[in-house]
Design a protein around this motif. Sequence first.
Motif, short mmCIF file in Angstrom:
data_model
loop_
_atom_site.label_atom_id
_atom_site.label_comp_id
_atom_site.label_asym_id
_atom_site.label_seq_id
_atom_site.Cartn_x
_atom_site.Cartn_y
_atom_site.Cartn_z
N PRO A 54 50.21 34.15 25.98
CA PRO A 54 49.93 32.73 25.74
C PRO A 54 48.46 32.43 26.03
CG PRO A 54 51.87 33.01 27.15
CD PRO A 54 51.24 34.36 27.01
N ILE A 55 47.84 31.64 25.19
CA ILE A 55 46.41 31.37 25.31
C ILE A 55 46.07 30.72 26.66
CG2 ILE A 55 46.52 29.15 24.09
CD1 ILE A 55 43.58 31.65 23.99
N GLY A 56 46.88 29.80 27.11
CA GLY A 56 46.59 29.14 28.39
C GLY A 56 46.62 30.12 29.55
N THR A 57 47.61 30.98 29.56
CA THR A 57 47.71 31.99 30.61
C THR A 57 46.54 32.95 30.54
OG1 THR A 57 50.12 31.87 30.63
CG2 THR A 57 49.12 33.89 31.50
N ALA A 58 46.27 33.47 29.35
CA ALA A 58 45.20 34.45 29.18
C ALA A 58 43.84 33.86 29.56
CB ALA A 58 45.17 34.95 27.74
N TYR A 59 43.57 32.65 29.11
CA TYR A 59 42.27 32.04 29.41
C TYR A 59 42.12 31.78 30.90
CZ TYR A 59 38.16 29.12 29.13
OH TYR A 59 36.90 28.62 29.31
N VAL A 94 43.02 33.80 43.37
CA VAL A 94 43.75 35.06 43.19
C VAL A 94 45.26 34.80 43.17
CG1 VAL A 94 44.30 37.30 44.27
CG2 VAL A 94 41.92 36.50 44.16
N ALA A 95 45.74 33.94 44.04
CA ALA A 95 47.16 33.60 44.05
C ALA A 95 47.57 32.98 42.71
CB ALA A 95 47.48 32.65 45.19
N GLY A 96 46.74 32.13 42.16
CA GLY A 96 47.02 31.53 40.85
C GLY A 96 47.05 32.57 39.74
N ILE A 97 46.11 33.50 39.77
CA ILE A 97 46.08 34.57 38.76
C ILE A 97 47.36 35.39 38.84
CG2 ILE A 97 44.95 36.73 38.10
CD1 ILE A 97 42.29 35.43 39.05
N LYS A 101 50.34 35.85 36.09
CA LYS A 101 50.70 37.19 35.61
C LYS A 101 52.19 37.41 35.73
CE LYS A 101 50.86 41.75 35.09
NZ LYS A 101 52.02 42.05 34.33
N PHE A 102 52.74 37.14 36.90
CA PHE A 102 54.14 37.48 37.15
C PHE A 102 55.13 36.44 36.63
CE2 PHE A 102 51.92 40.14 40.30
CZ PHE A 102 52.31 41.38 39.78
N LEU A 103 54.66 35.26 36.31
CA LEU A 103 55.55 34.23 35.78
C LEU A 103 55.37 34.01 34.29
CD1 LEU A 103 55.24 31.67 38.71
CD2 LEU A 103 57.06 33.35 38.32
N SER A 104 54.48 34.78 33.68
CA SER A 104 54.23 34.66 32.24
C SER A 104 55.35 35.30 31.44
CB SER A 104 52.89 35.34 31.89
OG SER A 104 52.68 35.31 30.51
#
Length: 106
Positions: A54-59, A94-97, A101-104
């Motif tokens: 997803p673009i939002g996740t990737a960006y 880092v927690a957000g990243i 990653k794990f919830l995508s």
Amino acid sequence: MAWVLLILAGLFEIGWAIGLKYTNGFTAPMPTALTVIAMIISVVLLGLAVRDLPIGTAYAVWTGIGTVGTVILGMVLFGDPATIIRLTCITMIVAGILGLKFLSPA
């Protein structure tokens, strides 16, 4: 594979962000060339990653990797302040990243 491409894109983002410091306002030819090459590679890898993510996740992950890496290297290479507040903020990024990653879904 998309996540590998995205992580590489983030690493190249760190490279070009740090490279900006060495370009001396784009007046130093070799650092400028390397910085522009890193910019291109970073965006191309991001573009390849978003085919499957997803673009939002990737960006968000791309900019997060770039932000964290650039802040840390700024501290190491340029003596930027390493206060507890800055380190706490980096930890939250880092927690957000990791959360993305794990919830995508991809």
